[in-house]
Design a protein around this motif. Structure first.
Motif, PDB file in Angstrom:
ATOM      1  N   PHE A 148      14.221   9.826  -1.461  1.00 27.13           N
ATOM      2  CA  PHE A 148      13.227   9.945  -0.394  1.00 27.13           C
ATOM      3  C   PHE A 148      12.722   8.564   0.013  1.00 27.13           C
ATOM      4  CE2 PHE A 148       8.974  10.241   1.277  1.00 27.13           C
ATOM      5  CZ  PHE A 148       9.077  11.277   2.185  1.00 27.13           C
ATOM      6  N   MET A 149      12.443   7.712  -0.981  1.00 28.29           N
ATOM      7  CA  MET A 149      11.961   6.364  -0.667  1.00 28.29           C
ATOM      8  C   MET A 149      13.038   5.579   0.079  1.00 28.29           C
ATOM      9  SD  MET A 149       8.923   6.419  -1.569  1.00 28.29           S
ATOM     10  CE  MET A 149       8.410   4.731  -1.250  1.00 28.29           C
ATOM     11  N   ALA A 150      14.294   5.774  -0.336  1.00 23.71           N
ATOM     12  CA  ALA A 150      15.382   5.077   0.361  1.00 23.71           C
ATOM     13  C   ALA A 150      15.441   5.510   1.819  1.00 23.71           C
ATOM     14  CB  ALA A 150      16.713   5.372  -0.337  1.00 23.71           C
ATOM     15  N   ILE A 151      15.230   6.817   2.051  1.00 17.59           N
ATOM     16  CA  ILE A 151      15.215   7.316   3.430  1.00 17.59           C
ATOM     17  C   ILE A 151      14.047   6.704   4.185  1.00 17.59           C
ATOM     18  CG2 ILE A 151      14.857   9.385   4.836  1.00 17.59           C
ATOM     19  CD1 ILE A 151      16.288  10.934   2.555  1.00 17.59           C
ATOM     20  N   LEU A 152      12.916   6.639   3.521  1.00 11.72           N
ATOM     21  CA  LEU A 152      11.723   6.067   4.165  1.00 11.72           C
ATOM     22  C   LEU A 152      11.970   4.629   4.584  1.00 11.72           C
ATOM     23  CD1 LEU A 152       8.667   6.435   4.783  1.00 11.72           C
ATOM     24  CD2 LEU A 152       8.211   5.547   2.516  1.00 11.72           C
TER      25      LEU A 152
ATOM     26  N   GLY B 264      16.357  -4.024  -2.014  1.00  9.20           N
ATOM     27  CA  GLY B 264      15.231  -4.507  -2.818  1.00  9.20           C
ATOM     28  C   GLY B 264      14.053  -3.556  -2.737  1.00  9.20           C
ATOM     29  N   ALA B 265      13.724  -3.134  -1.526  1.00 15.51           N
ATOM     30  CA  ALA B 265      12.570  -2.243  -1.367  1.00 15.51           C
ATOM     31  C   ALA B 265      12.810  -0.926  -2.085  1.00 15.51           C
ATOM     32  CB  ALA B 265      12.325  -1.993   0.118  1.00 15.51           C
ATOM     33  N   THR B 266      14.042  -0.411  -2.016  1.00 13.15           N
ATOM     34  CA  THR B 266      14.358   0.856  -2.689  1.00 13.15           C
ATOM     35  C   THR B 266      14.250   0.698  -4.206  1.00 13.15           C
ATOM     36  OG1 THR B 266      15.864   1.349  -0.882  1.00 13.15           O
ATOM     37  CG2 THR B 266      16.073   2.679  -2.868  1.00 13.15           C
ATOM     38  N   LEU B 267      14.819  -0.402  -4.733  1.00 13.03           N
ATOM     39  CA  LEU B 267      14.737  -0.628  -6.179  1.00 13.03           C
ATOM     40  C   LEU B 267      13.283  -0.725  -6.623  1.00 13.03           C
ATOM     41  CD1 LEU B 267      17.569  -3.240  -6.842  1.00 13.03           C
ATOM     42  CD2 LEU B 267      17.458  -0.879  -7.639  1.00 13.03           C
ATOM     43  N   CYS B 268      12.500  -1.437  -5.815  1.00  5.28           N
ATOM     44  CA  CYS B 268      11.093  -1.649  -6.162  1.00  5.28           C
ATOM     45  C   CYS B 268      10.342  -0.321  -6.164  1.00  5.28           C
ATOM     46  CB  CYS B 268      10.496  -2.621  -5.167  1.00  5.28           C
ATOM     47  SG  CYS B 268       8.751  -2.830  -5.352  1.00  5.28           S
ATOM     48  N   SER B 269      10.596   0.511  -5.144  1.00  2.00           N
ATOM     49  CA  SER B 269       9.870   1.785  -5.122  1.00  2.00           C
ATOM     50  C   SER B 269      10.399   2.725  -6.199  1.00  2.00           C
ATOM     51  CB  SER B 269       9.945   2.434  -3.745  1.00  2.00           C
ATOM     52  OG  SER B 269      11.213   2.312  -3.203  1.00  2.00           O
ATOM     53  N   GLY B 270      11.654   2.503  -6.657  1.00  3.93           N
ATOM     54  CA  GLY B 270      12.166   3.273  -7.789  1.00  3.93           C
ATOM     55  C   GLY B 270      11.299   3.075  -9.016  1.00  3.93           C
ATOM     56  N   LEU B 271      10.864   1.839  -9.220  1.00  4.14           N
ATOM     57  CA  LEU B 271       9.996   1.560 -10.362  1.00  4.14           C
ATOM     58  C   LEU B 271       8.697   2.363 -10.251  1.00  4.14           C
ATOM     59  CD1 LEU B 271       9.518  -2.053 -11.651  1.00  4.14           C
ATOM     60  CD2 LEU B 271       7.758  -0.342 -11.912  1.00  4.14           C
ATOM     61  N   PHE B 272       8.149   2.390  -9.027  1.00  2.69           N
ATOM     62  CA  PHE B 272       6.901   3.141  -8.858  1.00  2.69           C
ATOM     63  C   PHE B 272       7.124   4.647  -9.003  1.00  2.69           C
ATOM     64  CE2 PHE B 272       5.922  -0.832  -6.478  1.00  2.69           C
ATOM     65  CZ  PHE B 272       4.943  -1.278  -7.337  1.00  2.69           C
ATOM     66  N   CYS B 273       8.302   5.108  -8.575  1.00  2.00           N
ATOM     67  CA  CYS B 273       8.633   6.529  -8.793  1.00  2.00           C
ATOM     68  C   CYS B 273       8.678   6.826 -10.287  1.00  2.00           C
ATOM     69  CB  CYS B 273       9.982   6.876  -8.173  1.00  2.00           C
ATOM     70  SG  CYS B 273       9.961   6.925  -6.387  1.00  2.00           S
ATOM     71  N   GLY B 274       9.205   5.881 -11.051  1.00  2.00           N
ATOM     72  CA  GLY B 274       9.265   6.047 -12.504  1.00  2.00           C
ATOM     73  C   GLY B 274       7.874   6.191 -13.090  1.00  2.00           C
ATOM     74  N   ILE B 275       6.954   5.341 -12.618  1.00  2.00           N
ATOM     75  CA  ILE B 275       5.575   5.428 -13.109  1.00  2.00           C
ATOM     76  C   ILE B 275       4.981   6.793 -12.746  1.00  2.00           C
ATOM     77  CG2 ILE B 275       3.247   4.505 -12.833  1.00  2.00           C
ATOM     78  CD1 ILE B 275       4.527   1.765 -12.401  1.00  2.00           C
ATOM     79  N   GLY B 276       5.209   7.202 -11.502  1.00  2.00           N
ATOM     80  CA  GLY B 276       4.665   8.481 -11.048  1.00  2.00           C
ATOM     81  C   GLY B 276       5.198   9.644 -11.863  1.00  2.00           C
TER      82      GLY B 276
ATOM     83  N   VAL C 106       0.847  -1.202   0.000  1.00  2.00           N
ATOM     84  CA  VAL C 106       0.000   0.000   0.000  1.00  2.00           C
ATOM     85  C   VAL C 106       0.878   1.246   0.000  1.00  2.00           C
ATOM     86  CG1 VAL C 106      -1.595   1.355   1.387  1.00  2.00           C
ATOM     87  CG2 VAL C 106      -2.005  -1.069   1.052  1.00  2.00           C
ATOM     88  N   LEU C 107       1.921   1.213   0.827  1.00  2.00           N
ATOM     89  CA  LEU C 107       2.835   2.361   0.849  1.00  2.00           C
ATOM     90  C   LEU C 107       3.495   2.554  -0.519  1.00  2.00           C
ATOM     91  CD1 LEU C 107       4.580   2.083   4.334  1.00  2.00           C
ATOM     92  CD2 LEU C 107       2.848   3.708   3.601  1.00  2.00           C
ATOM     93  N   CYS C 108       3.877   1.431  -1.129  1.00  2.00           N
ATOM     94  CA  CYS C 108       4.511   1.503  -2.453  1.00  2.00           C
ATOM     95  C   CYS C 108       3.563   2.083  -3.497  1.00  2.00           C
ATOM     96  CB  CYS C 108       4.944   0.110  -2.898  1.00  2.00           C
ATOM     97  SG  CYS C 108       6.657  -0.203  -2.541  1.00  2.00           S
ATOM     98  N   ALA C 109       2.296   1.779  -3.359  1.00  2.00           N
ATOM     99  CA  ALA C 109       1.333   2.260  -4.355  1.00  2.00           C
ATOM    100  C   ALA C 109       1.003   3.727  -4.146  1.00  2.00           C
ATOM    101  CB  ALA C 109       0.063   1.420  -4.296  1.00  2.00           C
ATOM    102  N   LEU C 110       1.063   4.190  -2.891  1.00  2.00           N
ATOM    103  CA  LEU C 110       0.576   5.541  -2.605  1.00  2.00           C
ATOM    104  C   LEU C 110       1.678   6.600  -2.481  1.00  2.00           C
ATOM    105  CD1 LEU C 110      -2.322   4.856  -0.082  1.00  2.00           C
ATOM    106  CD2 LEU C 110      -2.441   5.309  -2.533  1.00  2.00           C
ATOM    107  N   VAL C 111       2.782   6.255  -1.847  1.00  2.00           N
ATOM    108  CA  VAL C 111       3.779   7.301  -1.544  1.00  2.00           C
ATOM    109  C   VAL C 111       4.491   7.829  -2.796  1.00  2.00           C
ATOM    110  CG1 VAL C 111       5.841   7.858  -0.216  1.00  2.00           C
ATOM    111  CG2 VAL C 111       4.045   6.491   0.814  1.00  2.00           C
ATOM    112  N   PRO C 112       5.027   6.954  -3.666  1.00  2.00           N
ATOM    113  CA  PRO C 112       5.728   7.515  -4.846  1.00  2.00           C
ATOM    114  C   PRO C 112       4.864   8.430  -5.714  1.00  2.00           C
ATOM    115  CG  PRO C 112       6.279   5.219  -4.566  1.00  2.00           C
ATOM    116  CD  PRO C 112       5.170   5.508  -3.602  1.00  2.00           C
TER     117      PRO C 112
END
Lengths: 245, 387
Positions: free
Chosen positions: A110-114, A143-155, A63-69
């Motif tokens: 920012f996601m990495a900091i989170l 892994g979590a940072t790389l994964c949220s990077g993808l979502f940042c890309g979408i955003g 949920v955080l991955c879907a909403l924060v980025p």
């Protein structure tokens, strides 16, 4: 390169100068902290399993991955194109790629900091006497940072397509949810085409099958990096396309 | 410094710029003038590399803005019309960001930032947040941003829009100072400003260059000389008077502008000032002169003409203000020379006289009623002769 660092620094500072980043950080950390307590109880004190839940194997993480980025990236290009700041950046002696990468880098940082909050939890647990496998903690964080990077890309891509931050956030959340739920849907309906497609973009299994067990498998790293690179590339093109319209 | 050749830019089927060519040499200050939507901003955006051209070649400081974009951009200081700034940064942080974008050395940036702030008069506001500054202050921050990398070419899109007259004067002074060192291309639709700052003016209209030259040249070329305006009591034979005026040496056209009350108004287009000749004729014929004036049309009038899509010629001078209320006495009492009877086409009861309203060009009133000086509004009957 100079342009990239300048824009990266500006964006990161800009994020922390506004209330949004602090609010997101606050909510996410409170949520993660409370959930960790539940995970620890649920795992009957197994710290490794609890930390694995924290960074990938749980509903709250996704949920955080879907909403924060999307909330981080929604203003980065859409609002700037409206306020004319994009014109300022694109007429400065920096490439379009540097502009997009700088913004992407800020969101990713920012996601990495989170997600780095996991280190604080691990430290506390270690101080309480639990045996922490630091390798697993580090690889999960990567892994979590790389994964949220993808979502940042979408955003960021969505932000480049609209001029309304709200709209871009909405579109990005929808896209994130579709990507996350696609594997589930594929399992339910069992269409060969969908199953074949899911093989290429199954985000959750790419995260959970190696990173969370302390394995830095290059295949999974390449999966995230290449998708992210594609999204950043598309964003750059979309910014460039604005010049032509 | 700037060379634009056969530049065309289309947005869909609409041609924002249609085959524009011009050159700006080093050290020149050029004003880019045109009504809204003429293509000023589009041209500037193409020059700065923000928009690509549909066709044509644009080079700034010898670099093609499309192919050697970064090299060209490094040499341009650009102030966009909207003055985009990060509101959450302080003024000095904004400038530091610009310095980093232009890859200035850190020591160099530290030296230049106060210097540039000093130049635009913002040194004491350098710690203020950009978002708290007024419009004029922000405009100056924008100017400081454009100046910081010490660019060879400055491109300023409406640098004085949205400023109050005092701030406008200040910006104008800064611009004049800049003109000594940089090549400047600035756009505006405020004419006095362009005339005050720019030795050269390019007027664009509907995506084309309508005129290019110094303000004086433009006035001469486009207006075709000077105008003499004559308002006098010429008697019944207007045609004869017109012929006589046309006979003066140097007069090209005599226009009959019609009656102003009992007087008749003419405009003479001439290569030189012919007031003395007109005066001599008036004396000879016994015309009662009301006005005899000479004027060169201003750039503003020419600009308005181009903007309205008319042929640039005959900048018709506006009639001078009517006598203010209170100085009525001589007006209705002008008696025409006995030899030529005044042709009065109106019904006998009403006759054109000058209104007491200074904003009116003359009105009809019933002569049987006396002029009431104390209440000029009543005298000013609503039926204007030309309406």
């Amino acid at each position: 390169m100079n342009g990239f660092t300048a824009i990266y620094r500006r964006e990161l500072v800009g994020l922390f100068l506004g209330p949004l980043a602090w609010t997101l950080l606050c909510i996410a950390l409170a949520l993660q902290g409370v959930m960790l307590l539940f995970y620890l109880v649920g795992a009957q004190g197994d710290v490794d399993i609890a930390l694995r839940f924290l960074l990938g194997d749980s509903f709250v993480f996704w949920v955080l991955c879907a909403l924060v980025p999307p909330l981080l990236t929604m203003r980065m290009l859409s609002e700037e194109s409206r306020s004319g700041l994009l014109e300022y950046l694109l007429t400065a002696p920096v490439t379009d790629l540097a502009v997009v990468c700088g913004k992407f880098g800020a969101a990713l940082s920012f996601m990495a900091i989170l997600w780095a909050s996991v280190f604080a939890y691990a430290l506390v647990l270690a101080a309480c006497g639990a045996g922490i496998d630091w390798g697993i903690v580090c690889s999960s964080w990567i892994g979590a940072t790389l994964c949220s990077g993808l979502f940042c890309g979408i955003g960021l891509l969505m932000s480049s397509l609209t001029t309304l931050p709200v709209l871009s956030a909405f579109a990005a959340v929808i896209a994130n949810l579709v990507l996350m739920l696609l594997p589930l849907v594929a399992r339910l309906v069992d269409w060969p085409i969908l199953t074949g497609l899911v093989k290429w973009i199954d985000i959750s299994s790419n995260l959970t099958s190696a990173f969370l067990y302390g394995v830095l498998d290059s295949a999974y790293v390449v999966f995230f990096v290449s998708w992210t690179a594609l999204l950043v590339f598309l964003t750059t093109r979309s910014v460039e396309a604005r010049r032509w319209s | 410094m700037i060379s634009v050749s056969h530049l065309t830019r289309r947005f869909g089927s609409f041609a924002a710029l249609d085959d524009i060519s011009f050159e700006v040499n080093k050290g020149e200050v050029v004003g880019f003038l045109g009504p809204n939507g003429a293509g000023k901003t589009t041209t500037m955006r193409i020059l700065t590399g923000y928009l690509p051209a549909t066709s044509g070649a644009v080079a700034v400081a010898g670099f093609d803005v499309l192919r050697q974009s970064l090299e060209a951009r490094r040499r341009i200081g650009y102030l966009p019309e909207s003055v985009p700034l990060y509101r959450e940064l302080r003024v000095e942080e904004m400038l530091a960001f610009q310095a980093r974008l232009h890859s200035l050395e850190r020591g160099e940036a530290r030296r230049r930032i106060p210097a540039v702030l000093e130049r635009v008069g913002l040194l004491d506001r350098s710690r203020d947040l950009v978002g708290t500054l007024s419009r004029g202050m922000r405009q100056r921050v924008g100017l400081a941003l454009a100046l910081l990398p010490e660019p060879e070419v400055l491109i300023l899109d409406e640098p004085t829009s949205g400023l109050d007259p005092l701030q406008r004067l200040e910006v104008r002074a800064i611009l004049r100072e800049l003109a000594q060192k940089h090549t400047v291309l600035l756009s505006s639709h405020i004419l006095p400003e362009i005339e005050a700052v720019c030795p050269r003016v390019i007027i664009v209209h509907k995506g084309r260059i309508a005129a290019d030259g110094t303000p004086t040249q433009l006035v001469q070329q486009l207006s075709g000389g000077a105008f003499v305006r004559l308002e006098a009591l010429v008697g019944a034979d207007v045609e004869a008077a017109k012929r006589m005026l046309g006979g003066i040496e140097g007069v090209r056209v005599v226009r009959d502008l019609g009656r102003r009350g009992v007087h008749h108004e003419f405009e003479l287009e001439a290569a030189v000032d012919v007031r003395e000749d007109v005066g001599a004729i008036a004396k000879l014929k016994g015309w009662a002169l009301r006005e005899l004036s000479y004027r060169v049309p201003s750039l503003e009038q020419i600009f308005a003409r181009i903007a309205l899509g008319e042929e640039p010629q005959a900048a018709r001078s506006e009639p001078v203000a009517q006598p203010p209320a209170g100085t009525v006495s001589p007006m209705p009492s002008v008696v025409p020379p006995a030899s030529n009877a005044l042709p009065v086409s109106q019904p006998a009861a009403t006759r054109q006289i000058y209104s007491l309203n200074p904003f009116d060009r003359g009105a009809s009133r019933d002569l049987s009623a006396p002029v009431n000086v104390d209440a000029p509004a009543k005298v000013d009957a609503p039926q204007r002769p030309n309406a």
